[in-house]
Scaffold this motif. Structure first.
Motif, PDB file in Angstrom:
ATOM      1  N   LEU A   6      39.802  30.496  33.820  1.00  0.00           N
ATOM      2  CA  LEU A   6      39.048  31.696  34.704  1.00  0.00           C
ATOM      3  C   LEU A   6      37.103  31.440  34.501  1.00  0.00           C
ATOM      4  O   LEU A   6      37.133  31.073  35.932  1.00  0.00           O
ATOM      5  N   TYR A  14      36.281  31.588  29.227  1.00  0.00           N
ATOM      6  CA  TYR A  14      37.649  32.724  29.414  1.00  0.00           C
ATOM      7  C   TYR A  14      38.026  32.257  30.115  1.00  0.00           C
ATOM      8  O   TYR A  14      38.556  31.570  31.234  1.00  0.00           O
ATOM      9  N   GLU A  16      42.732  32.589  30.483  1.00  0.00           N
ATOM     10  CA  GLU A  16      44.253  33.342  29.697  1.00  0.00           C
ATOM     11  C   GLU A  16      45.574  32.661  29.971  1.00  0.00           C
ATOM     12  O   GLU A  16      45.546  31.536  30.316  1.00  0.00           O
ATOM     13  N   LYS A  17      45.986  32.750  28.307  1.00  0.00           N
ATOM     14  CA  LYS A  17      47.123  31.697  27.319  1.00  0.00           C
ATOM     15  C   LYS A  17      47.549  32.830  27.662  1.00  0.00           C
ATOM     16  O   LYS A  17      48.241  32.872  26.216  1.00  0.00           O
ATOM     17  N   PRO A  26      49.127  39.809  30.181  1.00  0.00           N
ATOM     18  CA  PRO A  26      48.282  38.792  30.109  1.00  0.00           C
ATOM     19  C   PRO A  26      47.654  38.216  28.806  1.00  0.00           C
ATOM     20  O   PRO A  26      46.936  38.909  28.360  1.00  0.00           O
ATOM     21  N   ASP A  27      47.584  37.354  28.022  1.00  0.00           N
ATOM     22  CA  ASP A  27      46.243  36.622  26.714  1.00  0.00           C
ATOM     23  C   ASP A  27      45.059  36.645  27.174  1.00  0.00           C
ATOM     24  O   ASP A  27      45.424  35.146  27.520  1.00  0.00           O
ATOM     25  N   TYR A  28      44.045  37.630  26.832  1.00  0.00           N
ATOM     26  CA  TYR A  28      43.053  36.662  27.784  1.00  0.00           C
ATOM     27  C   TYR A  28      41.916  36.063  26.117  1.00  0.00           C
ATOM     28  O   TYR A  28      41.784  37.306  25.746  1.00  0.00           O
ATOM     29  N   ARG A  29      41.334  35.091  26.493  1.00  0.00           N
ATOM     30  CA  ARG A  29      40.567  34.486  25.138  1.00  0.00           C
ATOM     31  C   ARG A  29      39.544  34.152  25.635  1.00  0.00           C
ATOM     32  O   ARG A  29      39.091  33.481  26.807  1.00  0.00           O
ATOM     33  N   CYS A  46      40.465  38.991  23.948  1.00  0.00           N
ATOM     34  CA  CYS A  46      39.643  40.707  24.087  1.00  0.00           C
ATOM     35  C   CYS A  46      41.307  41.469  24.438  1.00  0.00           C
ATOM     36  O   CYS A  46      41.948  40.943  24.438  1.00  0.00           O
ATOM     37  N   GLN A  49      42.421  43.104  30.263  1.00  0.00           N
ATOM     38  CA  GLN A  49      41.147  42.972  31.061  1.00  0.00           C
ATOM     39  C   GLN A  49      40.317  43.263  31.834  1.00  0.00           C
ATOM     40  O   GLN A  49      39.250  42.249  31.623  1.00  0.00           O
ATOM     41  N   ILE A  52      37.614  41.473  29.399  1.00  0.00           N
ATOM     42  CA  ILE A  52      37.088  39.845  29.640  1.00  0.00           C
ATOM     43  C   ILE A  52      36.264  39.953  30.623  1.00  0.00           C
ATOM     44  O   ILE A  52      35.643  39.007  31.620  1.00  0.00           O
TER      45      ILE A  52
END
Length: 85
Positions: A6, A14, A16-17, A26-29, A46, A49, A52
């Motif tokens: 992102l 950053y 999204e996985k 969504p899996d945000y990391r 995270c 949304q 993140i």
């Protein structure tokens, strides 16, 4: 599972996985470069949304989340305190 970058702001990025199986969200990391290997590793997962997006907008918040204790929210100029006599 394909990862989507992102934003990249060294040493963080950053991503999204995919999605979380439990709730299909969504899996945000936030990932950080490992100084030894030079590869990115997950630093923080995270909650949602909004978190993140806040981290991407406020770089100091990202540093605050960093478990390495990176200084954050430091004032640029320290003003001397006035002495009360």
């Amino acid at each position: 599972m394909k990862m989507k970058i992102l934003l990249e702001q060294f040493p963080y990025r950053y991503v999204e996985k995919g999605t979380i199986e439990l709730n299909d969200m969504p899996d945000y990391r936030i990932q950080k470069v490992d100084s030894y290997t030079g590869k990115y590793k997950d630093m923080y997962l995270c909650d949602n949304q909004m978190q993140i997006l806040t981290a991407m907008e406020d770089f100091e918040y990202t540093k605050w989340l960093d478990p390495d204790g990176v200084p954050c929210y430091v004032k640029d100029v320290a003003k001397p305190r006035s002495r009360m006599d």
